[in-house]
Motif scaffolding. Structure first.
Motif, PDB file in Angstrom:
ATOM      1  N   ARG A  22      39.110 -37.255 -71.710  1.00 48.31           N
ATOM      2  CA  ARG A  22      37.774 -36.676 -71.829  1.00 48.31           C
ATOM      3  C   ARG A  22      36.791 -37.354 -70.886  1.00 48.31           C
ATOM      4  N   GLN A  23      37.030 -38.619 -70.552  1.00 49.94           N
ATOM      5  CA  GLN A  23      36.080 -39.385 -69.734  1.00 49.94           C
ATOM      6  C   GLN A  23      36.354 -39.308 -68.238  1.00 49.94           C
ATOM      7  N   LEU A  24      37.458 -38.682 -67.830  1.00 52.68           N
ATOM      8  CA  LEU A  24      37.774 -38.610 -66.401  1.00 52.68           C
ATOM      9  C   LEU A  24      36.801 -37.705 -65.657  1.00 52.68           C
ATOM     10  N   ALA A  28      39.241 -37.369 -60.460  1.00 56.72           N
ATOM     11  CA  ALA A  28      40.432 -37.907 -61.122  1.00 56.72           C
ATOM     12  C   ALA A  28      41.258 -36.780 -61.745  1.00 56.72           C
ATOM     13  N   LEU A  29      40.583 -35.792 -62.301  1.00 60.75           N
ATOM     14  CA  LEU A  29      41.302 -34.654 -62.884  1.00 60.75           C
ATOM     15  C   LEU A  29      42.060 -33.877 -61.816  1.00 60.75           C
ATOM     16  N   GLY A  33      46.048 -33.017 -61.270  1.00 62.90           N
ATOM     17  CA  GLY A  33      46.357 -31.589 -61.294  1.00 62.90           C
ATOM     18  C   GLY A  33      45.948 -30.875 -62.562  1.00 62.90           C
ATOM     19  N   VAL A  34      44.825 -31.299 -63.143  1.00 64.28           N
ATOM     20  CA  VAL A  34      44.326 -30.701 -64.382  1.00 64.28           C
ATOM     21  C   VAL A  34      42.896 -30.236 -64.164  1.00 64.28           C
ATOM     22  N   THR A  35      42.571 -29.053 -64.638  1.00 60.78           N
ATOM     23  CA  THR A  35      41.195 -28.570 -64.542  1.00 60.78           C
ATOM     24  C   THR A  35      40.366 -29.166 -65.672  1.00 60.78           C
ATOM     25  N   MET A  40      39.537 -30.674 -71.394  1.00 64.33           N
ATOM     26  CA  MET A  40      38.722 -30.608 -72.609  1.00 64.33           C
ATOM     27  C   MET A  40      39.491 -29.970 -73.766  1.00 64.33           C
ATOM     28  N   ARG A  41      40.298 -28.972 -73.454  1.00 63.25           N
ATOM     29  CA  ARG A  41      41.124 -28.346 -74.494  1.00 63.25           C
ATOM     30  C   ARG A  41      42.117 -29.360 -75.064  1.00 63.25           C
TER      31      ARG A  41
END
Length: 85
Positions: A22-24, A28-29, A33-35, A40-41
Motif C-alpha cells: 500500500r505504501q509503494l 516502485a509499482l 509490474g503492478v498497477t 490497492m485491491r
C-alpha cells in the motif's frame, strides 16, 4: 502445534507485505509490474485471505523458538500462580 505456528507466521507475513504494498510509489509499482489499482485491491484483502495450503516448514528453528517461548511463558505463569497461594 507447528501447523498453527506456521499459519500464524504466514498471516503475519501477509499482513506486513500488504501493508508495505500500500505504501509503494508508482515507480516502485511499475518496477514490479503492478498497477496502482491492482496494488490497492491486494492491499485491501484481509490477512487471512492467503494461500496457507502452501506452507513450508523451512524455518523450523523459528517454530522451535516460538514453542520454547510459549512453554516458558506458560510455565512461568503456572509457577507464579502456584507460589501465590
Amino acid at each position: 502445534m507447528f501447523k498453527i505456528l506456521l499459519r500464524l507466521k504466514q498471516y503475519r507475513q501477509t499482513y506486513y507485505s500488504r501493508r508495505l504494498l500500500r505504501q509503494l510509489d508508482d515507480r516502485a509499482l511499475s518496477d514490479i509490474g503492478v498497477t496502482r489499482s491492482e496494488a490497492m485491491r491486494e492491499a485491501r484483502r484481509p490477512f487471512w485471505d492467503c494461500k496457507t495450503d502452501e506452507l513450508k516448514d523451512d524455518n523450523q528453528s523459528v517454530l522451535v523458538a516460538y514453542s520454547v517461548v510459549s512453554l516458558t511463558l506458560v510455565a512461568g505463569l503456572g509457577l507464579t500462580f502456584y507460589l501465590s497461594f
